[in-house]
Write a protein that holds these residues in place. Sequence first.
Motif, PDB file in Angstrom:
ATOM      1  N   MET A  88       7.165  22.404 -49.643  1.00 16.57           N
ATOM      2  CA  MET A  88       7.072  21.911 -51.002  1.00 16.57           C
ATOM      3  C   MET A  88       8.235  20.982 -51.317  1.00 16.57           C
ATOM      4  N   ALA A  89       9.313  21.106 -50.575  1.00 14.11           N
ATOM      5  CA  ALA A  89      10.493  20.294 -50.845  1.00 14.11           C
ATOM      6  C   ALA A  89      10.258  18.817 -50.584  1.00 14.11           C
ATOM      7  N   LYS A  90       9.308  18.513 -49.714  1.00 12.94           N
ATOM      8  CA  LYS A  90       9.090  17.099 -49.421  1.00 12.94           C
ATOM      9  C   LYS A  90       8.448  16.351 -50.591  1.00 12.94           C
ATOM     10  N   TRP A  91       7.893  17.074 -51.555  1.00 15.29           N
ATOM     11  CA  TRP A  91       7.281  16.415 -52.720  1.00 15.29           C
ATOM     12  C   TRP A  91       8.254  16.284 -53.880  1.00 15.29           C
ATOM     13  N   THR A  92       9.447  16.780 -53.740  1.00 15.18           N
ATOM     14  CA  THR A  92      10.453  16.674 -54.787  1.00 15.18           C
ATOM     15  C   THR A  92      11.003  15.254 -54.806  1.00 15.18           C
ATOM     16  N   PRO A  93      10.985  14.600 -55.965  1.00 17.57           N
ATOM     17  CA  PRO A  93      11.502  13.228 -56.019  1.00 17.57           C
ATOM     18  C   PRO A  93      12.993  13.179 -55.704  1.00 17.57           C
ATOM     19  N   GLN A  94      13.389  12.183 -54.954  1.00 17.11           N
ATOM     20  CA  GLN A  94      14.777  12.040 -54.545  1.00 17.11           C
ATOM     21  C   GLN A  94      15.559  11.091 -55.457  1.00 17.11           C
ATOM     22  N   HIS A  95      14.875  10.423 -56.358  1.00 16.67           N
ATOM     23  CA  HIS A  95      15.533   9.483 -57.263  1.00 16.67           C
ATOM     24  C   HIS A  95      14.915   9.619 -58.646  1.00 16.67           C
ATOM     25  N   GLU A  96      15.619   9.093 -59.606  1.00 19.86           N
ATOM     26  CA  GLU A  96      15.149   9.162 -60.987  1.00 19.86           C
ATOM     27  C   GLU A  96      14.041   8.147 -61.221  1.00 19.86           C
ATOM     28  N   ALA A  97      13.081   8.511 -62.038  1.00 22.59           N
ATOM     29  CA  ALA A  97      11.969   7.613 -62.333  1.00 22.59           C
ATOM     30  C   ALA A  97      12.464   6.415 -63.141  1.00 22.59           C
ATOM     31  N   PRO A  98      11.907   5.232 -62.899  1.00 24.25           N
ATOM     32  CA  PRO A  98      12.324   4.051 -63.664  1.00 24.25           C
ATOM     33  C   PRO A  98      11.819   4.125 -65.097  1.00 24.25           C
ATOM     34  N   GLU A  99      12.465   3.375 -65.959  1.00 22.03           N
ATOM     35  CA  GLU A  99      12.039   3.284 -67.350  1.00 22.03           C
ATOM     36  C   GLU A  99      10.672   2.605 -67.419  1.00 22.03           C
ATOM     37  N   PRO A 100       9.822   3.001 -68.367  1.00 17.52           N
ATOM     38  CA  PRO A 100       8.522   2.335 -68.481  1.00 17.52           C
ATOM     39  C   PRO A 100       8.693   0.893 -68.938  1.00 17.52           C
ATOM     40  N   LEU A 101       7.801   0.044 -68.483  1.00 11.47           N
ATOM     41  CA  LEU A 101       7.842  -1.361 -68.876  1.00 11.47           C
ATOM     42  C   LEU A 101       7.261  -1.519 -70.271  1.00 11.47           C
ATOM     43  N   GLU A 102       7.916  -2.288 -71.083  1.00  8.69           N
ATOM     44  CA  GLU A 102       7.411  -2.594 -72.419  1.00  8.69           C
ATOM     45  C   GLU A 102       7.002  -4.056 -72.446  1.00  8.69           C
ATOM     46  N   GLY A 103       5.908  -4.324 -73.062  1.00  8.12           N
ATOM     47  CA  GLY A 103       5.423  -5.689 -73.155  1.00  8.12           C
ATOM     48  C   GLY A 103       4.775  -5.898 -74.513  1.00  8.12           C
ATOM     49  N   PRO A 104       4.008  -6.955 -74.649  1.00  5.14           N
ATOM     50  CA  PRO A 104       3.324  -7.216 -75.924  1.00  5.14           C
ATOM     51  C   PRO A 104       2.096  -6.315 -76.075  1.00  5.14           C
ATOM     52  N   VAL A 105       2.332  -5.034 -76.320  1.00 10.81           N
ATOM     53  CA  VAL A 105       1.260  -4.049 -76.337  1.00 10.81           C
ATOM     54  C   VAL A 105       0.276  -4.313 -77.468  1.00 10.81           C
ATOM     55  N   VAL A 106       0.778  -4.597 -78.658  1.00 11.85           N
ATOM     56  CA  VAL A 106      -0.103  -4.821 -79.806  1.00 11.85           C
ATOM     57  C   VAL A 106      -0.996  -6.035 -79.545  1.00 11.85           C
ATOM     58  N   ALA A 107      -0.428  -7.106 -79.026  1.00  7.01           N
ATOM     59  CA  ALA A 107      -1.217  -8.306 -78.739  1.00  7.01           C
ATOM     60  C   ALA A 107      -2.247  -8.043 -77.643  1.00  7.01           C
ATOM     61  N   THR A 108      -1.890  -7.257 -76.659  1.00  8.90           N
ATOM     62  CA  THR A 108      -2.815  -6.951 -75.572  1.00  8.90           C
ATOM     63  C   THR A 108      -4.006  -6.145 -76.082  1.00  8.90           C
ATOM     64  N   ILE A 109      -3.749  -5.126 -76.873  1.00  5.08           N
ATOM     65  CA  ILE A 109      -4.826  -4.288 -77.401  1.00  5.08           C
ATOM     66  C   ILE A 109      -5.684  -5.088 -78.376  1.00  5.08           C
ATOM     67  N   THR A 110      -5.066  -5.920 -79.187  1.00  9.33           N
ATOM     68  CA  THR A 110      -5.826  -6.754 -80.128  1.00  9.33           C
ATOM     69  C   THR A 110      -6.726  -7.729 -79.376  1.00  9.33           C
ATOM     70  N   GLY A 111      -6.193  -8.357 -78.342  1.00 12.96           N
ATOM     71  CA  GLY A 111      -7.000  -9.279 -77.538  1.00 12.96           C
ATOM     72  C   GLY A 111      -8.173  -8.581 -76.873  1.00 12.96           C
ATOM     73  N   GLY A 112      -7.942  -7.396 -76.338  1.00 14.88           N
ATOM     74  CA  GLY A 112      -9.022  -6.639 -75.722  1.00 14.88           C
ATOM     75  C   GLY A 112     -10.087  -6.232 -76.723  1.00 14.88           C
ATOM     76  N   THR A 113      -9.667  -5.846 -77.922  1.00 11.48           N
ATOM     77  CA  THR A 113     -10.615  -5.465 -78.971  1.00 11.48           C
ATOM     78  C   THR A 113     -11.474  -6.649 -79.385  1.00 11.48           C
ATOM     79  N   ILE A 114     -10.839  -7.804 -79.552  1.00 13.15           N
ATOM     80  CA  ILE A 114     -11.591  -9.014 -79.895  1.00 13.15           C
ATOM     81  C   ILE A 114     -12.595  -9.333 -78.799  1.00 13.15           C
ATOM     82  N   LEU A 115     -12.188  -9.176 -77.549  1.00 13.52           N
ATOM     83  CA  LEU A 115     -13.087  -9.443 -76.425  1.00 13.52           C
ATOM     84  C   LEU A 115     -14.304  -8.519 -76.451  1.00 13.52           C
TER      85      LEU A 115
END
Length: 96
Positions: free
Chosen positions: A1-28
């Motif tokens: 089970m030890a081989k599945w333990t992460p050896q490094h910290e997870a990176p921060e999530p990427l932030e982008g133009p989320v509102v614009a992306t969701i709005t564009g998809g909704t319009i589509l």
Amino acid sequence: MAKWTPQHEAPEPLEGPVVATITGGTILWFVLFLVQLPFYGWFDDHGHLWWVWTCLAGGGLGLIGIWYVRGRDAALKRHAAQQADGGTTGTRAESL
């Protein structure tokens, strides 16, 4: 089970133009719904009527998504403003 333990910290999530992306998809989704409406009979004859209603459902769920991501974006901005002003971010229980 030890081989599945992460050896490094997870990176921060990427932030982008989320509102614009969701709005564009909704319009589509709504545009796809409107484009398919003149062919409603053809879709019905060939058993593909669910395509039309899927586009409408996608547009409706997109409206919920826009509401959600706008609230999330506002909360992130409020949090960033609190951090910049030196405000506390802890809960009341942490300050006791």
